[in-house]
Structures are given as C-alpha cells and as structure tokens.
Write a protein that holds these residues in place. Structure first.
Motif, PDB file in Angstrom:
ATOM      1  N   CYS A 230     -19.208  23.631  -2.408  1.00  0.00           N
ATOM      2  CA  CYS A 230     -19.823  22.972  -3.562  1.00  0.00           C
ATOM      3  C   CYS A 230     -20.260  24.090  -4.490  1.00  0.00           C
ATOM      4  O   CYS A 230     -21.106  24.911  -4.124  1.00  0.00           O
ATOM      5  CB  CYS A 230     -21.030  22.133  -3.135  1.00  0.00           C
ATOM      6  SG  CYS A 230     -21.925  21.392  -4.538  1.00  0.00           S
TER       7      CYS A 230
ATOM      8  N   ASP B 247     -22.319  13.269 -11.488  1.00  0.00           N
ATOM      9  CA  ASP B 247     -21.167  14.147 -11.685  1.00  0.00           C
ATOM     10  C   ASP B 247     -20.378  13.705 -12.910  1.00  0.00           C
ATOM     11  O   ASP B 247     -20.204  12.502 -13.155  1.00  0.00           O
ATOM     12  CB  ASP B 247     -20.277  14.102 -10.443  1.00  0.00           C
ATOM     13  CG  ASP B 247     -19.154  15.112 -10.510  1.00  0.00           C
ATOM     14  OD1 ASP B 247     -19.423  16.315 -10.407  1.00  0.00           O
ATOM     15  OD2 ASP B 247     -17.993  14.683 -10.664  1.00  0.00           O
TER      16      ASP B 247
ATOM     17  N   VAL C 160     -26.978  18.636  -7.477  1.00  0.00           N
ATOM     18  CA  VAL C 160     -26.029  17.697  -8.090  1.00  0.00           C
ATOM     19  C   VAL C 160     -26.080  16.362  -7.359  1.00  0.00           C
ATOM     20  O   VAL C 160     -26.654  16.253  -6.276  1.00  0.00           O
ATOM     21  CB  VAL C 160     -24.586  18.247  -8.061  1.00  0.00           C
ATOM     22  CG1 VAL C 160     -24.466  19.503  -8.906  1.00  0.00           C
ATOM     23  CG2 VAL C 160     -24.144  18.526  -6.622  1.00  0.00           C
TER      24      VAL C 160
ATOM     25  N   ARG D  85     -20.797  20.837 -10.044  1.00  0.00           N
ATOM     26  CA  ARG D  85     -19.811  19.827  -9.659  1.00  0.00           C
ATOM     27  C   ARG D  85     -20.071  19.310  -8.253  1.00  0.00           C
ATOM     28  O   ARG D  85     -20.489  20.036  -7.365  1.00  0.00           O
ATOM     29  CB  ARG D  85     -18.373  20.397  -9.696  1.00  0.00           C
ATOM     30  CG  ARG D  85     -17.682  20.408 -11.048  1.00  0.00           C
ATOM     31  CD  ARG D  85     -17.570  19.048 -11.732  1.00  0.00           C
ATOM     32  NE  ARG D  85     -17.152  17.963 -10.874  1.00  0.00           N
ATOM     33  CZ  ARG D  85     -15.892  17.678 -10.542  1.00  0.00           C
ATOM     34  NH1 ARG D  85     -14.910  18.448 -10.993  1.00  0.00           N
ATOM     35  NH2 ARG D  85     -15.610  16.645  -9.777  1.00  0.00           N
ATOM     36  N   TRP D  86     -19.756  18.016  -8.076  1.00  0.00           N
ATOM     37  CA  TRP D  86     -19.783  17.424  -6.737  1.00  0.00           C
ATOM     38  C   TRP D  86     -18.580  17.957  -5.955  1.00  0.00           C
ATOM     39  O   TRP D  86     -17.509  18.176  -6.530  1.00  0.00           O
ATOM     40  CB  TRP D  86     -19.705  15.901  -6.831  1.00  0.00           C
ATOM     41  CG  TRP D  86     -19.926  15.244  -5.502  1.00  0.00           C
ATOM     42  CD1 TRP D  86     -18.976  14.753  -4.661  1.00  0.00           C
ATOM     43  CD2 TRP D  86     -21.181  15.056  -4.854  1.00  0.00           C
ATOM     44  NE1 TRP D  86     -19.555  14.258  -3.525  1.00  0.00           N
ATOM     45  CE2 TRP D  86     -20.919  14.439  -3.605  1.00  0.00           C
ATOM     46  CE3 TRP D  86     -22.500  15.355  -5.182  1.00  0.00           C
ATOM     47  CZ2 TRP D  86     -21.922  14.108  -2.701  1.00  0.00           C
ATOM     48  CZ3 TRP D  86     -23.504  15.021  -4.289  1.00  0.00           C
ATOM     49  CH2 TRP D  86     -23.201  14.411  -3.060  1.00  0.00           C
TER      50      TRP D  86
END
Length: 314
Positions: free
Chosen positions: A196, A258, A253, A200-201
C-alpha cells in the motif's frame, strides 16, 4: 391441557378449526392429533435448520481459510459470479504497455504465469507474501466465458515500486505478465502481495485484450480496470517483515475515499481472498467485459492519486 379458544366465532386451537367444538382438545380425534404433531415437527425442523445455518455461518466467518480442493472450489465459485461489466479505470502512470513510455508487451517472454521474477536480460525477483491471482473473464455480449482473451496484469512490489518506472527498479520488469484465458475464461498468475503506497488503496491493475495478437497495441484493450484488496487481508500481510511502510500508508486511506474505488466502494472490484500468510493467498475476481462497447479511457499516463516510493513516470 390448554382449552380451545374462540376466534371470529369459530372454535379453534392454534388457528386450526376444531372437529368437536364442544369437547376438550384431547378429545378431538386422531386426525386432529396427527395434524397438530406434524405442524409442530415442521416448526422444529425449521428452527433446527436455522440453527444449523447459523452454526455453519459462524464456522465460515473464522480466520482460517479453506484448504486444498475446498479452497479452490470456493474461490472458483466466487470468481464466476459476474454481476455486470467491470468498471473502466485508469491504467495509471506505470502501465508498461507503451501508452506511457516503456512497453513490456513488445518483449518476448511476457506471456507467463509466474510474474515474480524479471525476464529477458533482467534478473531481479520481487520478494513478499505469496499470492495467486485468479481472474475469470466473461464476455457479456456473447453470454459466456471469454476463452482466448489475453489478460495483462501488473502491480507494485513489497516496497511500493513499479518495475520499469520507479527508482531502483527501472531495469526490472517483474510483476508484469500476460495469460491467455482458458475454456472457462480463467487466467492465473503467481505473484507476491502488493504494497500500500501513499494515497492509494491496495490494488492490482489489469487490461483485457480480445486475443494474444492484440497485446502489442494498447489501444486494442477492451477493458482496463483494477482489483481492490480487502482490508482484513491487507492488515495480516502488512504485519509481515518488509511491509512496514504499508501499515502506515493503509492507516491513512480508505476504500470509500479512494479516487478509483471510492465512487462505489469497489463493489464489483473487491476480490474474494482465501489462504494465509504462511502458504500464501489466492485472490479471485469475476471480470465481466462487453465487447460491443468501447473502452472508457483506461490507457494513459494520468496519475490516479498517490505515487509509489521513487516513482518516475515516463
């Protein structure tokens, strides 16, 4: 023994008319007694079935994953459950398909099942928790498995770097490869669980082409999308050595926030996962594509929010 009751002017017991209204319940005759017994058995059977189902559900919700044929069957079943066309997503700035700099799809050897190591003149190997990715592609226009489709998969490594682009791995082409769908529309890649990175996911990129001959031209991709990875699995993987930065990044996140999956929470892109950190995970997703519609801008170099460490887009 309970007395009978009157309901709407009719003598009854538990909603059933009495054969002999003037008599006690025990004196209603054999037919009434048998009917009462059967009704109660049905209720008990339903209650028992509900309890058994709840028990099975409880067993299924544990952390232990099915193994062997059971695991494979469960994953295959989940992967074949196509709910519609896969959402079209950006390929991001590190596609390696020629649309933004390097083109791995022009290289001999890109069609392979094990994508952990680089090929050709590159010799590097990506380390991490083992992962098998299974995608089952369905042609919604044709109404069946998309046999013969070529699926190109790529994702970042344990450190969040993309081969061919990120600093330190520009001379590598690992974690990229193509497989041709079998008669059931399935492709299978052996890889490592991706990191990760900031913004961002956790995800895996893929493109679907109509056939192997089309992969050298990114404009011929009929679908470009991403696989979202479940948080509980990510938590388990990122607790392992080498993924330390991912634990911190994941805490910052969310799937709903996202900029790729956030519009619907990854409803049709969230993978089904089985396995564990010891033997590795199997990540499965059903991919529905419509060959009668144009791809919606999956290729290109626009960054989808967040850059992996040392990322250097071409």
């Amino acid at each position: 023994m309970a007395k009978h009751q009157r309901q709407d002017g009719v003598s009854s017991y538990e909603g059933r008319p009495l054969a002999r209204p003037a008599e006690e319940i025990v004196d209603q005759g054999l037919g009434f007694d048998v009917g009462t017994l059967l009704s109660r058995r049905r209720i008990l059977a339903l209650v028992g079935l509900g309890a058994a189902t709840a028990g099975l559900s409880a067993c299924g919700s544990g952390s232990s994953a099915p193994s062997g044929a059971s695991a494979s069957s469960a994953v295959s079943s989940a992967a074949s459950d196509v709910s519609g066309e896969i959402p079209e997503e950006t390929a991001g700035p590190y596609p390696g398909d020629g649309s933004n700099g390097p083109d791995v799809l022009e290289q001999s050897g890109v069609v392979r099942g094990d994508i952990r190591s680089s090929f050709g003149t590159a010799t590097g190997t990506a380390e991490g928790v083992p992962m098998v990715l299974e995608l089952t592609v369905t042609d919604l226009a044709g109404g069946g498995a998309f046999a013969g489709a070529a699926v190109y998969v790529w994702h970042c490594d344990r450190e969040g770097r993309y081969s061919m682009y990120s600093a330190g791995v520009t001379d590598q082409n690992y974690l990229r490869g193509v497989q041709i769908a079998d008669a059931a529309g399935a492709v299978r890649f052996t890889s490592v669980f991706p990191a990760c990175y900031s913004g961002r996911w956790p995800h895996i990129h893929f493109e679907v082409y109509p056939d192997q001959a089309s992969i050298t031209d990114a404009t011929k991709a009929i679908a470009t999308s991403q696989v979202a990875l479940p948080k509980d699995v990510c938590d388990q993987v990122y607790a392992q050595p080498g993924y330390e930065a991912s634990t911190r990044n994941l805490s910052r996140v969310s799937l709903a926030g996202d900029n790729v999956f956030g519009d619907d929470g990854g409803a049709s892109q969230l993978a089904t996962v089985s396995g564990g950190v010891g033997d590795g995970y199997t990540v499965a997703l059903a991919v529905g594509v419509d060959t009668t519609t144009a791809a919606g801008g999956g290729a290109g170099g626009g960054a989808p929010g967040g850059r992996p460490p040392g990322g250097q887009p071409g």
